[in-house]
Design a protein around this motif. Structure first.
Motif, PDB file in Angstrom:
ATOM      1  N   HIS A   1      60.372  -5.748  44.033  1.00 24.05           N
ATOM      2  CA  HIS A   1      59.402  -5.631  45.195  1.00 24.05           C
ATOM      3  C   HIS A   1      59.466  -4.008  45.679  1.00 24.05           C
ATOM      4  N   THR A   2      60.920  -3.393  46.164  1.00 27.07           N
ATOM      5  CA  THR A   2      60.296  -1.916  47.075  1.00 27.07           C
ATOM      6  C   THR A   2      60.090  -1.023  45.882  1.00 27.07           C
ATOM      7  N   GLY A   3      59.730  -0.927  44.750  1.00 25.67           N
ATOM      8  CA  GLY A   3      59.103  -0.086  44.026  1.00 25.67           C
ATOM      9  C   GLY A   3      60.036   0.652  43.142  1.00 25.67           C
ATOM     10  N   LYS A   4      61.489   0.065  43.579  1.00 26.98           N
ATOM     11  CA  LYS A   4      63.091   0.899  43.014  1.00 26.98           C
ATOM     12  C   LYS A   4      62.498   0.902  41.394  1.00 26.98           C
ATOM     13  N   ALA A   5      62.611  -0.194  41.038  1.00 26.90           N
ATOM     14  CA  ALA A   5      62.977  -0.908  39.762  1.00 26.90           C
ATOM     15  C   ALA A   5      61.290  -1.121  39.116  1.00 26.90           C
ATOM     16  N   LYS A   6      62.372  -0.619  37.673  1.00 24.60           N
ATOM     17  CA  LYS A   6      60.506  -0.736  37.394  1.00 24.60           C
ATOM     18  C   LYS A   6      60.253  -2.073  35.828  1.00 24.60           C
ATOM     19  N   TYR A   7      58.980  -2.004  34.957  1.00 23.23           N
ATOM     20  CA  TYR A   7      58.428  -3.194  34.887  1.00 23.23           C
ATOM     21  C   TYR A   7      57.442  -2.828  34.133  1.00 23.23           C
ATOM     22  N   SER A   8      57.759  -2.922  32.844  1.00 17.94           N
ATOM     23  CA  SER A   8      57.050  -2.870  31.329  1.00 17.94           C
ATOM     24  C   SER A   8      55.423  -2.443  32.368  1.00 17.94           C
ATOM     25  N   SER A   9      54.978  -1.624  31.799  1.00 21.09           N
ATOM     26  CA  SER A   9      53.638  -0.753  32.172  1.00 21.09           C
ATOM     27  C   SER A   9      52.011  -1.341  31.774  1.00 21.09           C
ATOM     28  N   ILE A  10      53.110  -2.443  30.842  1.00 19.99           N
ATOM     29  CA  ILE A  10      51.540  -2.848  29.968  1.00 19.99           C
ATOM     30  C   ILE A  10      50.741  -3.930  30.743  1.00 19.99           C
ATOM     31  N   PHE A  11      51.713  -4.613  32.189  1.00 20.30           N
ATOM     32  CA  PHE A  11      51.609  -5.690  32.531  1.00 20.30           C
ATOM     33  C   PHE A  11      50.028  -5.156  34.289  1.00 20.30           C
ATOM     34  N   ASN A  12      49.363  -3.456  34.067  1.00 19.27           N
ATOM     35  CA  ASN A  12      49.395  -3.074  35.054  1.00 19.27           C
ATOM     36  C   ASN A  12      48.340  -2.828  34.723  1.00 19.27           C
ATOM     37  N   TYR A  13      47.667  -3.800  33.316  1.00 19.21           N
ATOM     38  CA  TYR A  13      46.439  -3.017  32.421  1.00 19.21           C
ATOM     39  C   TYR A  13      45.845  -5.190  33.027  1.00 19.21           C
ATOM     40  N   PRO A  14      44.524  -4.862  33.135  1.00 19.26           N
ATOM     41  CA  PRO A  14      44.230  -6.271  33.573  1.00 19.26           C
ATOM     42  C   PRO A  14      43.359  -7.033  32.262  1.00 19.26           C
ATOM     43  N   ALA A  15      43.621  -7.905  32.950  1.00 19.04           N
ATOM     44  CA  ALA A  15      43.129  -8.784  31.498  1.00 19.04           C
ATOM     45  C   ALA A  15      41.474  -9.719  31.479  1.00 19.04           C
ATOM     46  N   LEU A  16      40.333  -8.796  31.229  1.00 18.20           N
ATOM     47  CA  LEU A  16      39.519  -8.652  32.412  1.00 18.20           C
ATOM     48  C   LEU A  16      38.153 -10.226  30.797  1.00 18.20           C
ATOM     49  N   THR A  17      38.823 -10.385  30.069  1.00 16.65           N
ATOM     50  CA  THR A  17      37.753 -11.461  29.018  1.00 16.65           C
ATOM     51  C   THR A  17      38.434 -12.274  28.776  1.00 16.65           C
ATOM     52  N   TRP A  18      38.346 -13.774  27.667  1.00 14.33           N
ATOM     53  CA  TRP A  18      38.982 -14.801  27.261  1.00 14.33           C
ATOM     54  C   TRP A  18      39.456 -13.616  26.081  1.00 14.33           C
ATOM     55  N   ALA A  19      38.774 -12.467  25.496  1.00 16.54           N
ATOM     56  CA  ALA A  19      39.367 -11.986  24.154  1.00 16.54           C
ATOM     57  C   ALA A  19      40.538 -11.944  24.929  1.00 16.54           C
ATOM     58  N   ASP A  20      41.223 -10.380  25.843  1.00  9.83           N
ATOM     59  CA  ASP A  20      41.898 -10.098  26.128  1.00  9.83           C
ATOM     60  C   ASP A  20      43.138 -11.686  25.953  1.00  9.83           C
ATOM     61  N   ILE A  21      43.113 -11.973  26.535  1.00  8.63           N
ATOM     62  CA  ILE A  21      44.421 -12.955  26.268  1.00  8.63           C
ATOM     63  C   ILE A  21      44.396 -12.690  25.146  1.00  8.63           C
ATOM     64  N   GLY A  22      44.277 -13.793  23.762  1.00  8.23           N
ATOM     65  CA  GLY A  22      44.225 -13.362  22.591  1.00  8.23           C
ATOM     66  C   GLY A  22      44.786 -12.005  22.098  1.00  8.23           C
ATOM     67  N   ALA A  23      44.624 -10.749  22.596  1.00 10.20           N
ATOM     68  CA  ALA A  23      45.561  -9.312  22.537  1.00 10.20           C
ATOM     69  C   ALA A  23      46.663  -9.280  23.450  1.00 10.20           C
ATOM     70  N   ILE A  24      46.473  -9.648  24.134  1.00 10.14           N
ATOM     71  CA  ILE A  24      47.764  -9.395  24.343  1.00 10.14           C
ATOM     72  C   ILE A  24      49.271 -10.390  23.929  1.00 10.14           C
ATOM     73  N   GLY A  25      48.658 -12.015  23.447  1.00 10.00           N
ATOM     74  CA  GLY A  25      49.876 -12.699  22.592  1.00 10.00           C
ATOM     75  C   GLY A  25      49.670 -11.592  21.179  1.00 10.00           C
ATOM     76  N   TRP A  26      48.724 -10.840  20.465  1.00 10.16           N
ATOM     77  CA  TRP A  26      48.896 -10.395  19.241  1.00 10.16           C
ATOM     78  C   TRP A  26      49.252  -9.037  19.103  1.00 10.16           C
ATOM     79  N   LEU A  27      48.776  -8.396  20.124  1.00  8.54           N
ATOM     80  CA  LEU A  27      49.657  -7.041  20.708  1.00  8.54           C
ATOM     81  C   LEU A  27      50.537  -7.057  21.209  1.00  8.54           C
ATOM     82  N   VAL A  28      50.860  -7.358  23.259  1.00 14.16           N
ATOM     83  CA  VAL A  28      51.540  -6.817  23.700  1.00 14.16           C
ATOM     84  C   VAL A  28      53.077  -7.904  22.872  1.00 14.16           C
ATOM     85  N   ASP A  29      52.934  -9.359  22.680  1.00 13.27           N
ATOM     86  CA  ASP A  29      53.906  -9.665  21.982  1.00 13.27           C
ATOM     87  C   ASP A  29      54.535  -9.745  21.223  1.00 13.27           C
TER      88      ASP A  29
END
Ligand code: FAQ
Length: 312
Positions: A101-129
């Motif tokens: 919460h204070t920004g000291k620890a990182k988390y994966s860069s990928i989750f700083n991109y928005p999911a704009l359309t329903w297809a993004d949910i498919g792309a997250i499963g296919w590519l991110v997972d």
């Protein structure tokens, strides 16, 4: 045992592929490296619920909604196993979460991109997972026992996540031209951020050499990224989608696909907190902690009451 004997015993176990367990002696840097990596991994699972959670109420039908709900719940579970794994190393869970919460620890860069359309949910499963599995299958053989065991269960679930994403995109790609275009647009936006998930190039990776020596990491960032590209290109061909990289080409000599250089400036900007959704993601986590305070207080008060009753 003297310090030197402890170290010899530890190195011997690593060499013989014997897992290091919570009560075993371990070098302090080994412990700290694990706490850093596992807690960042836990944060990624939890922050990773946000882009997809945002689509639960808008899933196109009941089946897709049920699948997405199950997937997002799985990610919460992964976060919990991983926070528990950091506790076996002596980390304090509250402190670990405060570091996020204070920004000291990182988390994966990928989750700083928005999911704009329903297809993004498919792309997250296919590519991110898909990228997460490539990295995590290797971590099933990591040298620290609790992390390796958590990864086995997590990988089974991630593999279902990957397949549901691919299946969802397959449906769109076999649908109307607009649906196919939506799938292509999702691939265009998620391809490069997915490749960035594997971290900086080996030459720029500060921790890889030591983590590989300790068998925390079994492959380097570039090796895993290459395996991901090699596995994913034929999957895109089956979908009839085009990977947004004009230099992507099979290299007969190397036996791998060649691909363009990643935009490292973008990667480091996102890691440093300047990605499209960094502020929104952290604000959502901080709000969730504040709003859940009464639940934690009530649970603690109940546990105290029960303990008092028992002792009486
Ligand atoms: N984003 O020296 P290296 C998932 C940092 S789970 C942000 O190469 P290392 C499931 C790195 O921390 C996805 N920061 O570091 C899901 C270090 O900074 P530090 C998460 C990054 O640790 C799916 C610095 O750069 N998976 O997706 C990134 O040896 C769908 C130098 O880097 C894991 O965490 C990045 N992409 O290698 C959930 C797996 N890359 O800490 C919901 C476990 C690097 O010194 C929906 N982690 N950095 O301040 C690992 O395997 C490793 O930690 C790496 C990085 C490979 C990520």
């Amino acid at each position: 045992m003297t310090q030197a004997e402890h170290e010899r015993h530890f190195n011997d176990k690593i060499a013989k592929e014997i897992k290091i367990e919570p009560n075993d002696w371990m070098p302090d840097e080994y412990r700290q490296t694990l706490i850093r990596q596992i807690s960042q991994h836990a944060h990624s699972e939890v922050v990773g619920m946000l882009p997809e959670g945002n689509w639960i109420t808008r899933a196109p039908n009941l089946r897709r909604k049920a699948v997405l709900l199950a997937k997002v719940q799985d990610e919460a579970g992964h976060g919990l196993y991983l926070y528990s794994a950091t506790e076996t190393l002596g980390a304090d869970r509250e402190q670990t979460i405060d570091d996020l919460h204070t920004g000291k620890a990182k988390y994966s860069s990928i989750f700083n991109y928005p999911a704009l359309t329903w297809a993004d949910i498919g792309a997250i499963g296919w590519l991110v997972d898909g990228a997460a599995i490539m990295n995590q299958v290797a971590l099933c053989r990591t040298s620290y026992g609790p992390y390796a065991r958590a990864m086995v269960k997590i990988c089974k679930e991630e593999s279902f996540h990957q397949r549901q994403g691919y299946e969802s995109l397959m449906k769109l790609c076999n649908g109307t031209p607009q649906q196919k275009a939506m799938a292509q647009d999702a691939l265009n936006r998620f391809w490069w951020p997915a490749l960035m998930m594997f971290g900086p190039n080996d030459a720029e990776s500060t921790h890889s050499e030591q983590s590989i020596a300790w068998k925390i990491k079994r492959f380097t960032n570039d090796e895993l990224r290459q395996s991901f590209v090699d596995a994913t290109v034929p999957q895109a061909e089956i979908l009839g989608l085009t990977i947004p990289d004009e230099n992507l080409k099979w290299n007969e000599e190397r036996g791998h696909y060649d691909f363009s250089e990643i935009n490292w400036d973008e990667f480091w900007q996102v890691v440093k907190g300047n990605g499209p959704c960094n502020k929104e993601r952290l604000a959502a986590r901080i709000k969730a902690k504040e709003e859940g305070l009464w639940v934690r207080e009530a649970a603690n008060a109940f546990a105290k009451k029960r303990a008092m009753k028992k002792s009486a």
